[in-house]
Design an enzyme around this catalytic site. Sequence first.
Site, PDB file in Angstrom:
ATOM      1  N   GLU A 105       9.942   1.874  10.382  1.00  0.00           N
ATOM      2  CA  GLU A 105      10.986   2.860  10.059  1.00  0.00           C
ATOM      3  C   GLU A 105      10.317   4.213  10.165  1.00  0.00           C
ATOM      4  O   GLU A 105       9.487   4.565   9.324  1.00  0.00           O
ATOM      5  CB  GLU A 105      11.498   2.655   8.629  1.00  0.00           C
ATOM      6  CG  GLU A 105      12.163   1.326   8.386  1.00  0.00           C
ATOM      7  CD  GLU A 105      13.531   1.201   9.050  1.00  0.00           C
ATOM      8  OE1 GLU A 105      14.063   2.215   9.531  1.00  0.00           O
ATOM      9  OE2 GLU A 105      14.035   0.074   9.109  1.00  0.00           O
ATOM     10  N   CYS A 146      14.132  11.174   6.028  1.00  0.00           N
ATOM     11  CA  CYS A 146      13.905  10.852   7.443  1.00  0.00           C
ATOM     12  C   CYS A 146      15.187  10.974   8.252  1.00  0.00           C
ATOM     13  O   CYS A 146      15.151  11.253   9.437  1.00  0.00           O
ATOM     14  CB  CYS A 146      13.318   9.464   7.564  1.00  0.00           C
ATOM     15  SG  CYS A 146      14.194   8.291   6.557  1.00  0.00           S
ATOM     16  N   GLU A 168      10.427  16.882  14.252  1.00  0.00           N
ATOM     17  CA  GLU A 168      10.808  16.646  12.863  1.00  0.00           C
ATOM     18  C   GLU A 168      10.036  17.622  11.972  1.00  0.00           C
ATOM     19  O   GLU A 168       8.807  17.636  11.981  1.00  0.00           O
ATOM     20  CB  GLU A 168      10.466  15.208  12.480  1.00  0.00           C
ATOM     21  CG  GLU A 168      10.929  14.877  11.088  1.00  0.00           C
ATOM     22  CD  GLU A 168      10.627  13.437  10.707  1.00  0.00           C
ATOM     23  OE1 GLU A 168       9.489  12.993  10.916  1.00  0.00           O
ATOM     24  OE2 GLU A 168      11.529  12.768  10.197  1.00  0.00           O
ATOM     25  N   LYS A 223       0.889  -1.173   0.000  1.00  0.00           N
ATOM     26  CA  LYS A 223       0.000   0.000   0.000  1.00  0.00           C
ATOM     27  C   LYS A 223       0.922   1.216   0.000  1.00  0.00           C
ATOM     28  O   LYS A 223       1.480   1.587   1.035  1.00  0.00           O
ATOM     29  CB  LYS A 223      -0.898  -0.021   1.245  1.00  0.00           C
ATOM     30  CG  LYS A 223      -2.215   0.741   1.111  1.00  0.00           C
ATOM     31  CD  LYS A 223      -2.078   2.205   0.754  1.00  0.00           C
ATOM     32  CE  LYS A 223      -1.678   3.072   1.915  1.00  0.00           C
ATOM     33  NZ  LYS A 223      -1.419   4.486   1.493  1.00  0.00           N
TER      34      LYS A 223
END
Length: 470
Positions: free
Chosen positions: A245, A279, A377, A170
């Site tokens: 992750e 990331c 972040e 997905k």
Amino acid sequence: MKAHDGMYIGGEWRPAAGRERIEVVNPADEKIIGGVPAGTAEDVDEAVRAARAAFPGWAATPPAERGALIGALRDVLIARKREIAETITAELGCPLGFSEMIHAGAPIGVASSFAELAASYAFEERIGNSTVLLEPVGVVGAITPWNYPLHQIVAKVAPALAAGCTLVLKPAEETPLTAQLFAEAVHEAGIPAGVFNLVTGTGPVAGQALAAHEGVDLVSFTGSTAVGKQIGATAGAAVKRVALELGGKSANVILPGADLAKAVEVGVGHVMNNSGQSCNALTRMLVHRDQHEEAVSLAAAAVAAYPSGDPLDAATRIGPVINAKQRDRVRGYIVKGVEEGARLVAGGPDAPHERGYFIAPTVFADVTPEMTIAQEEIFGPVLSILPYEDEDDALRIANGTVYGLGGAVWAADQETAVAFARRMDTGQVDINGGRFNLLAPFGGYKQSGVGRELGPHGLAEYLQTKSLQF
Ligand code: NAD
């Protein structure tokens, strides 16, 4: 852009169960470039059944044969590299050169590594009077983000195939055309029907249905920490394997004696590439207070070499961020940085172009560890420079977030840098500009995740062990 009006299930494009659609927007000019069906729980169920049916045959296929098919997939990715790069630039907005080199190039390297690993990996070992069999976990539900749309797919699909698992993917709703291209490549490579299946759709509908499906044995997720926590809880309740992750807030620690100009230049590039949407981006630059001002001037000069604009223009080095929501979120962080007392030395919240979701490359100086921009972040082209007092202070700042994905240390010599890196709570550290290694385990400490991707460690995530005693 070419788009399939269906799901790739059981080796063919099948009509979607529902009528909802997802529009794909080019973030550089805000134009709609295509659309794909938004999958439902029914589509997911059909795909999981196909993966389950294909599992015994694929698991029993000799590893070297699986490796050869992954090699064939790599060859298709090579043959269609330009088309892949153009599709990624259209969906993600990053400069075409970067798309070709990194977005289309890295997955070729990753597929190659797993083609070789499948053939060479020891799927059996002897321990005392036991033979330990390393067997495929089963059906994998893979959920991927948009920031490295093909790499994130290949980093899950290639090791899963090498291990003998079958999958349902997905992909992110922002970059489904890249995922459809990948499904075409799988088909062209001759990978047997049902081994890889694709369901496009939204996270809360198709993603959630896949993560919760009882026919899925392992959920491998890459994305935000917030969604990762939810997926981890769902998988935990079902006693299902899970790999996560997640986000990061990586520190680039420049110790006294290091090559400051090089460290700043490389560090700035790390944040500006892909518009800060990596990331493991080194978004916190830690510099000794005596060198802070010098680092600030160097960083301001370095970002000036990142002109933003049309991703198809060869002079452009930085494209837009992925969508309006992300642009507003990043701008919000820039405003907050100013409000909390950080010194803006480049960029800012104003839109640099009339159209497109652009953010000017931004640098903050005098950032303190507790500021929001030093903790959360941002996922945009925003660099924070933090002064430190001494090595212990630098370590405390580097380790002082909930994340632990990437990191870098620069020092006068390798030994000093490695000694510092050993004390960092993070999954990866680049020493004096060390290059990304496609075979090294990639993943996070703390809230940056669970499990590792890439290389033999990444392959091991898709295996479970059985001991036979003699
Ligand atoms: P996201 O978590 O919103 O989405 C990621 C994927 O999860 C998408 O496919 C989305 O559709 C799906 N999803 C969303 N809600 C879901 C739900 N309730 N159930 C199941 N699936 C769901 O993240 P994003 O905004 O697309 O990606 C950016 C984030 O990803 C950043 O935080 C970044 O750090 C992280 N990321 C981490 C890594 C890594 O390797 N650690 C790599 C890339 C991105």
